[in-house]
Design a protein around this motif. Sequence first.
Motif, short mmCIF file in Angstrom:
data_model
loop_
_atom_site.label_atom_id
_atom_site.label_comp_id
_atom_site.label_asym_id
_atom_site.label_seq_id
_atom_site.Cartn_x
_atom_site.Cartn_y
_atom_site.Cartn_z
N ILE A 145 51.83 20.91 28.26
CA ILE A 145 50.88 21.01 29.36
C ILE A 145 51.25 22.12 30.35
N GLY A 146 52.50 22.54 30.36
CA GLY A 146 52.93 23.58 31.29
C GLY A 146 52.55 24.98 30.88
N CYS A 147 51.84 25.13 29.79
CA CYS A 147 51.51 26.47 29.29
C CYS A 147 50.63 27.26 30.25
N PHE A 148 49.90 26.61 31.10
CA PHE A 148 49.06 27.37 32.02
C PHE A 148 49.58 27.37 33.45
N LEU A 149 50.71 26.72 33.71
CA LEU A 149 51.25 26.70 35.07
C LEU A 149 51.82 28.06 35.48
N GLY A 150 52.55 28.73 34.59
CA GLY A 150 53.10 30.04 34.91
C GLY A 150 52.03 31.07 35.24
N PRO A 151 51.04 31.25 34.36
CA PRO A 151 49.97 32.19 34.69
C PRO A 151 49.20 31.81 35.95
N PHE A 183 45.84 44.75 38.45
CA PHE A 183 46.17 44.63 37.03
C PHE A 183 46.81 43.27 36.75
N VAL A 184 47.70 42.82 37.62
CA VAL A 184 48.33 41.51 37.44
C VAL A 184 47.28 40.42 37.57
N ASP A 185 46.34 40.59 38.50
CA ASP A 185 45.24 39.64 38.65
C ASP A 185 44.46 39.50 37.34
N ASP A 186 44.12 40.63 36.74
CA ASP A 186 43.35 40.63 35.50
C ASP A 186 44.12 39.97 34.36
N GLN A 187 45.38 40.35 34.17
CA GLN A 187 46.15 39.83 33.05
C GLN A 187 46.55 38.37 33.25
N ALA A 188 46.81 37.96 34.48
CA ALA A 188 47.13 36.56 34.74
C ALA A 188 45.90 35.68 34.47
N LYS A 189 44.72 36.16 34.86
CA LYS A 189 43.50 35.40 34.55
C LYS A 189 43.28 35.31 33.05
N GLU A 190 43.55 36.40 32.36
CA GLU A 190 43.39 36.41 30.90
C GLU A 190 44.35 35.40 30.26
N ALA A 191 45.61 35.41 30.69
CA ALA A 191 46.59 34.47 30.15
C ALA A 191 46.22 33.03 30.50
N LEU A 192 45.74 32.83 31.71
CA LEU A 192 45.34 31.49 32.14
C LEU A 192 44.16 30.99 31.33
N ASN A 193 43.16 31.81 31.14
CA ASN A 193 41.99 31.41 30.34
C ASN A 193 42.38 31.08 28.90
N PHE A 194 43.23 31.91 28.32
CA PHE A 194 43.65 31.68 26.94
C PHE A 194 44.41 30.36 26.82
N ASN A 195 45.30 30.09 27.75
CA ASN A 195 46.12 28.89 27.65
C ASN A 195 45.35 27.62 28.02
N ILE A 196 44.37 27.73 28.88
CA ILE A 196 43.48 26.59 29.12
C ILE A 196 42.68 26.29 27.85
N THR A 197 42.22 27.34 27.18
CA THR A 197 41.51 27.16 25.91
C THR A 197 42.40 26.48 24.87
N PRO A 225 41.42 37.54 21.66
CA PRO A 225 40.18 37.51 20.88
C PRO A 225 39.42 36.19 21.02
N ILE A 226 40.15 35.10 21.26
CA ILE A 226 39.48 33.80 21.38
C ILE A 226 39.96 33.16 22.67
N ALA A 227 39.10 33.16 23.67
CA ALA A 227 39.43 32.50 24.95
C ALA A 227 38.13 32.23 25.70
N LEU A 228 38.05 31.05 26.25
CA LEU A 228 36.92 30.74 27.11
C LEU A 228 37.20 31.38 28.46
N ARG A 229 36.29 32.16 28.94
CA ARG A 229 36.46 32.85 30.23
C ARG A 229 36.04 31.90 31.37
N LEU A 230 36.90 30.97 31.68
CA LEU A 230 36.60 29.98 32.70
C LEU A 230 36.88 30.50 34.11
N ILE A 231 37.92 31.31 34.26
CA ILE A 231 38.27 31.87 35.54
C ILE A 231 37.89 33.33 35.52
N LYS A 232 37.04 33.73 36.43
CA LYS A 232 36.52 35.11 36.41
C LYS A 232 36.98 35.89 37.60
#
Length: 114
Positions: free
Chosen positions: A20-26, A39-53, A107-114
């Motif tokens: 469950i901690g996979c999305f806490l760091g991002p 840039f960090v904002d963009d990549q952290a959102k990307e990592a967060l969306n992927f790990n929530i997915t 390639p596969i991530a729900l874009r929940l945080i924009k």
Amino acid sequence: MFAHLSALLGGLLTGWAGGIGCFLGPLVIWLLKRETMPFVDDQAKEALNFNITLAGLFLILFLLGLLTLGIGFIIAIPIMLIVGVTALVFIVIAAIKSNEGVAYRYPIALRLIK
């Protein structure tokens, strides 16, 4: 880079709790740096969306196994292993690309945080 790798570390450290901690760091990195570093904002959102997915997918597979009284785990566990290895590869690629300054999109991530 740390947003992507922190997801991996969080998943490993909380593996006993289903990762469950996979999305806490991002999430922490995104909340701390979203206003000062675009840039960090963009990549952290990307990592967060992927790990929530990923967390959602693993939850669905786990529930499939439970709701079928364990029979569904015959299908769910191999899928979980394949998804886990694939996610590991994507996370490593994302960390390398972001370290080079290249924005990475999973390639596969729900874009929940924009």
